[in-house]
Enzyme design. Structure first.
Site, PDB file in Angstrom:
ATOM      1  N   TRP A 130     -20.965  15.335   8.235  1.00 54.61           N
ATOM      2  CA  TRP A 130     -19.917  15.071   7.254  1.00 54.61           C
ATOM      3  C   TRP A 130     -20.188  15.799   5.939  1.00 54.61           C
ATOM      4  O   TRP A 130     -21.309  15.786   5.429  1.00 54.61           O
ATOM      5  CB  TRP A 130     -19.861  13.580   6.934  1.00 54.61           C
ATOM      6  CG  TRP A 130     -19.255  12.758   8.022  1.00 54.61           C
ATOM      7  CD1 TRP A 130     -18.849  13.204   9.247  1.00 54.61           C
ATOM      8  CD2 TRP A 130     -18.995  11.357   7.983  1.00 54.61           C
ATOM      9  NE1 TRP A 130     -18.346  12.154   9.977  1.00 54.61           N
ATOM     10  CE2 TRP A 130     -18.424  11.010   9.223  1.00 54.61           C
ATOM     11  CE3 TRP A 130     -19.166  10.365   7.018  1.00 54.61           C
ATOM     12  CZ2 TRP A 130     -18.034   9.703   9.527  1.00 54.61           C
ATOM     13  CZ3 TRP A 130     -18.788   9.070   7.326  1.00 54.61           C
ATOM     14  CH2 TRP A 130     -18.226   8.745   8.571  1.00 54.61           C
ATOM     15  N   THR A 186       0.863  -1.180   0.000  1.00 53.20           N
ATOM     16  CA  THR A 186       0.000   0.000   0.000  1.00 53.20           C
ATOM     17  C   THR A 186       0.903   1.234   0.000  1.00 53.20           C
ATOM     18  O   THR A 186       2.086   1.128   0.339  1.00 53.20           O
ATOM     19  CB  THR A 186      -0.892   0.044   1.254  1.00 53.20           C
ATOM     20  OG1 THR A 186      -0.017   0.082   2.388  1.00 53.20           O
ATOM     21  CG2 THR A 186      -1.779  -1.172   1.355  1.00 53.20           C
ATOM     22  N   GLU A 208      -5.370  -3.896  -1.390  1.00 54.37           N
ATOM     23  CA  GLU A 208      -5.775  -5.034  -0.559  1.00 54.37           C
ATOM     24  C   GLU A 208      -6.756  -5.958  -1.284  1.00 54.37           C
ATOM     25  O   GLU A 208      -7.105  -7.022  -0.788  1.00 54.37           O
ATOM     26  CB  GLU A 208      -6.412  -4.528   0.739  1.00 54.37           C
ATOM     27  CG  GLU A 208      -5.419  -3.902   1.726  1.00 54.37           C
ATOM     28  CD  GLU A 208      -5.186  -2.411   1.489  1.00 54.37           C
ATOM     29  OE1 GLU A 208      -5.453  -1.932   0.367  1.00 54.37           O
ATOM     30  OE2 GLU A 208      -4.736  -1.736   2.430  1.00 54.37           O
ATOM     31  N   LYS A 239     -15.582  17.468   8.697  1.00 56.38           N
ATOM     32  CA  LYS A 239     -16.657  17.385   9.693  1.00 56.38           C
ATOM     33  C   LYS A 239     -17.047  18.787  10.141  1.00 56.38           C
ATOM     34  O   LYS A 239     -16.358  19.416  10.912  1.00 56.38           O
ATOM     35  CB  LYS A 239     -16.209  16.540  10.888  1.00 56.38           C
ATOM     36  CG  LYS A 239     -16.032  15.089  10.504  1.00 56.38           C
ATOM     37  CD  LYS A 239     -15.606  14.218  11.666  1.00 56.38           C
ATOM     38  CE  LYS A 239     -14.993  12.937  11.144  1.00 56.38           C
ATOM     39  NZ  LYS A 239     -13.530  13.001  10.950  1.00 56.38           N
TER      40      LYS A 239
HETATM   41  P1  ADP Z   1      -3.167   4.180  -2.147  1.00 59.39           P
HETATM   42  O1  ADP Z   1      -4.122   5.186  -2.712  1.00 59.39           O
HETATM   43  O2  ADP Z   1      -3.012   4.287  -0.680  1.00 59.39           O
HETATM   44  O3  ADP Z   1      -1.952   4.018  -2.968  1.00 59.39           O
HETATM   45  P2  ADP Z   1      -4.596   2.103  -3.370  1.00 59.39           P
HETATM   46  O4  ADP Z   1      -3.938   2.325  -4.656  1.00 59.39           O
HETATM   47  O5  ADP Z   1      -4.816   0.745  -2.895  1.00 59.39           O
HETATM   48  O6  ADP Z   1      -3.823   2.767  -2.249  1.00 59.39           O
HETATM   49  O7  ADP Z   1      -5.890   2.962  -3.386  1.00 59.39           O
HETATM   50  C1  ADP Z   1      -7.084   2.539  -2.844  1.00 59.39           C
HETATM   51  C2  ADP Z   1      -7.945   3.714  -2.563  1.00 59.39           C
HETATM   52  O8  ADP Z   1      -8.069   4.550  -3.719  1.00 59.39           O
HETATM   53  C3  ADP Z   1      -9.351   3.338  -2.221  1.00 59.39           C
HETATM   54  O9  ADP Z   1      -9.461   2.934  -0.877  1.00 59.39           O
HETATM   55  C4  ADP Z   1     -10.092   4.635  -2.524  1.00 59.39           C
HETATM   56  O10 ADP Z   1      -9.965   5.565  -1.474  1.00 59.39           O
HETATM   57  C5  ADP Z   1      -9.347   5.164  -3.703  1.00 59.39           C
HETATM   58  N1  ADP Z   1     -10.053   4.837  -4.940  1.00 59.39           N
HETATM   59  C6  ADP Z   1      -9.779   3.856  -5.807  1.00 59.39           C
HETATM   60  N2  ADP Z   1     -10.619   3.903  -6.847  1.00 59.39           N
HETATM   61  C7  ADP Z   1     -11.467   4.937  -6.626  1.00 59.39           C
HETATM   62  C8  ADP Z   1     -12.570   5.504  -7.333  1.00 59.39           C
HETATM   63  N3  ADP Z   1     -12.972   5.058  -8.504  1.00 59.39           N
HETATM   64  N4  ADP Z   1     -13.192   6.553  -6.767  1.00 59.39           N
HETATM   65  C9  ADP Z   1     -12.812   7.059  -5.585  1.00 59.39           C
HETATM   66  N5  ADP Z   1     -11.769   6.580  -4.886  1.00 59.39           N
HETATM   67  C10 ADP Z   1     -11.103   5.533  -5.395  1.00 59.39           C
END
Ligand code: ADP
Length: 568
Positions: free
Chosen positions: A470, A212, A357, A465
């Site tokens: 929210w 991550t 994940e 908030k």
């Molecule tokens: P990081 O952003 O920490 O590198 P990831 O690549 O695993 O980790 O990203 C996952 C996160 O990206 C999701 O939990 C969500 O917050 C965001 N995300 C992914 N796809 C979308 C989407 N289509 N719209 C909004 N948020 C998204």
């Protein structure tokens, strides 16, 4: 209340006792047992789509062409060479590489041999790369020549890497490099014997490792298995998901170092699609040239990449001749971008949500039968949602008290998921047990409508908030992005003496375009509840992006920590 009921689906855990009882009392089906292994995808592609092309823009500067037959042959040679160099089951092999045919060969040579492919994001800071290589205990590191300076910087510091492999031929090997045990990729391929029987092993064996991004604390590893990857591949290719077939020409802009390029390297082999890899050329012109020259029908990437492409196309009055659809995810796709693709360029936008994940796909926005009758604008509104779950994943929205929230499209809560390709813990037990009663808390805030369409309203750490209520920052950003002068917008919480937090809009303008604070504030009128309207707007030259192209709102929050709102 929709027909959905909280707690309607339960499954009993498969314990050894239940398995034994089942064997005693139940007649088993007489079907072949074949483990779900990644090598089976390659064998299928070689046997049934041998001539299908794989085109790559190489670091060396040229456009390279190969086929699935050659991919399989070279992957076998590489597997042989790695075995000769001491590769063992479950060894972690790192890569620092662009999207290209050599990276694809490693996807299959490493995982197919029973070892674990650890794709590292080269945009990370060298200190983070050292941390990841050490944490994963990488034994070999493959790298594209672009990343030679990074490898030179980290080579003396990493603890477990025994060999570094430059992904190039002998003629392009770096001269006089101080990197110890530096090997040449094409030499390895040449020394590997062509015959190699892909080993058969337990389908639950680890296949690849992605970390991550670690915006808070150290990154954590998600360790995928052959089984989870194969099930993800089968589901991801379905019509309501990526909708891939042998008739497609797919260009993944999403990097192979970012959650397996959303599974495309596996899906393409499974369906026998033509693959086009952009290498390091991710600017609008390089991408558009490749789309047109190779007949690309489908692409996939994060919104920031498409912004560059659309800007190039608008400036040069260009169109697409073959592109039919593009998958957009990684962060929320602004409705203005969906509209530009659909209306101006006749390219269908497939909005997807996922995370590391989940390896990564969780939901995809495709229309149900009844939604095909909607007007274009109603469909566009639906496409702004992140969509319905793929088979193999289930989701729910949970209130702060732990109870499930109804699927009414209005109430928001924490999004939790479970399924065949959701982690049940992080690599090496980092972060202890992340699950909550068997469900994985995503850290996203979302709502789900009665048809099962999920919409992310925020990341829980980005929620604003205001007076205990929210405010979803994504909605506010989407509105700003619909203004013709706005290139990028981030909405963050600014401190407020009365309301605790109020929205502050941080805006990067398009080059040569102008808009004032008051004009932007007015732009929200009628588009959002009045109390959601940002209290102020600040203009910046650039918005910081993370290694995966997402806005780094934590940095903006830091930058504007002491910002005094005019309403404060
Ligand atoms: P990081 O952003 O920490 O590198 P990831 O690549 O695993 O980790 O990203 C996952 C996160 O990206 C999701 O939990 C969500 O917050 C965001 N995300 C992914 N796809 C979308 C989407 N289509 N719209 C909004 N948020 C998204």
């Amino acid at each position: 209340m929709p027909s959905w009921r909280p707690g309607a689906c339960h499954s009993l855990p498969v314990t050894p006792e239940r398995k034994a009882r089942h064997k005693e009392k139940t007649m088993l089906g007489s079907m072949m047992q074949m483990p779900l292994l990644i090598s089976s995808l390659l064998m299928h592609a070689e046997r049934h789509h041998p001539e299908q092309e794989i085109v790559s823009r190489r670091v060396e500067g040229d456009l390279h062409r190969t086929t699935y037959r050659e991919l399989a042959g070279r992957a076998r040679r590489m597997a042989n060479a790695l075995t000769a160099h001491g590769l063992k089951m479950s060894d972690r092999i790192g890569t620092l590489a662009w999207n290209g045919y050599r990276h694809l060969e490693l996807y299959y040579a490493v995982s197919g041999s029973g070892a674990v492919l650890h794709t590292i994001n080269p945009r990370l800071h060298p200190d983070q790369i050292v941390y990841l290589a050490d944490h994963a205990e990488n034994t070999i590191l493959f790298f594209d020549l672009t990343f030679l300076p990074i490898v030179e910087a980290i080579a003396p510091r990493v603890k477990t890497i025994k060999a570094f492999v430059a992904m190039t031929d002998a003629a392009h090997m770096p001269a006089g490099s101080a990197i110890p045990n530096l090997l040449c990729y094409e030499d390895l391929i040449a020394e590997g014997a062509p015959e190699f029987d892909w080993p058969q092993f337990d389908e639950n064996t680890a296949s690849s490792l992605c970390y991550t991004s670690g915006t808070t604390g150290n990154p954590k590893g998600a360790l995928y298995s052959h089984r989870s990857t194969l099930l993800h591949t089968l589901s991801a290719a379905l019509p309501d998901a990526l909708n891939c077939s042998a008739g497609d020409c797919i260009l993944p802009v999403v990097p192979m170092f970012h959650v397996n390029a959303w599974g495309i390297p596996y899906v393409a082999c499974m369906v026998g699609a033509k693959l086009v890899f952009p290498g390091a050329g991710l600017d609008g012109k390089s991408l558009h040239d490749l789309f047109e020259a190779e007949g690309v029908t489908m692409a996939a990437g994060v919104p920031t990449v498409w912004q560059g492409l659309l800007a190039h196309m608008q400036a040069n009055n260009l169109g697409f001749s073959t592109m039919r659809r593009t998958v957009i995810g990684g962060s929320a796709c602004p409705p203005a971008m969906i509209e530009a693709f659909e209306k101006t360029y006749k390219v269908h936008v497939v909005h997807a949500w996922g995370m590391t994940e989940l390896s990564p796909l969780g939901t995809i926005c495709s229309f149900k039968f009844k939604h095909k009758e909607l007007s274009v604008d109603q469909q566009l509104a639906l496409q702004a949602r992140q969509g319905r779950v793929l088979f193999g994943i289930d989701m729910k929205i949970v209130a702060p008290d732990g109870g499930e929230v109804a699927w009414d499209g209005l109430q928001t809560g924490d999004l939790q998921v479970r399924g065949h390709w959701v982690i049940d813990g992080y690599f090496k037990g980092e972060g202890n047990n992340p699950l909550v009663r068997g469900w994985f808390p995503t850290g996203d805030v979302a709502k789900i409508d009665a048809d099962g369409y999920m919409q992310i309203t925020d990341r829980s750490k980005d929620v604003i908030k205001s007076g205990g209520e929210w405010i979803g920052s994504i909605d506010l950003e989407n509105i700003a992005m619909a203004h013709p002068a706005v290139a990028m917008a981030a909405c963050i919480a600014a401190r407020h003496p009365k309301w605790d937090e109020r929205p502050l809009l941080v805006v990067m303008k398009k080059p040569g375009m102008d808009v004032t604070r008051d004009e932007l504030i007015k732009f929200y009128e009628g588009r959002v509840a009045r109390w959601w309207t940002p209290d102020d707007v600040v203009f910046v030259d650039s918005i910081p992006l993370g290694a995966t192209g997402k806005m780094q709102k934590n940095k903006l929050r830091e930058q504007f920590r002491d910002y005094k709102l005019p309403t404060a």
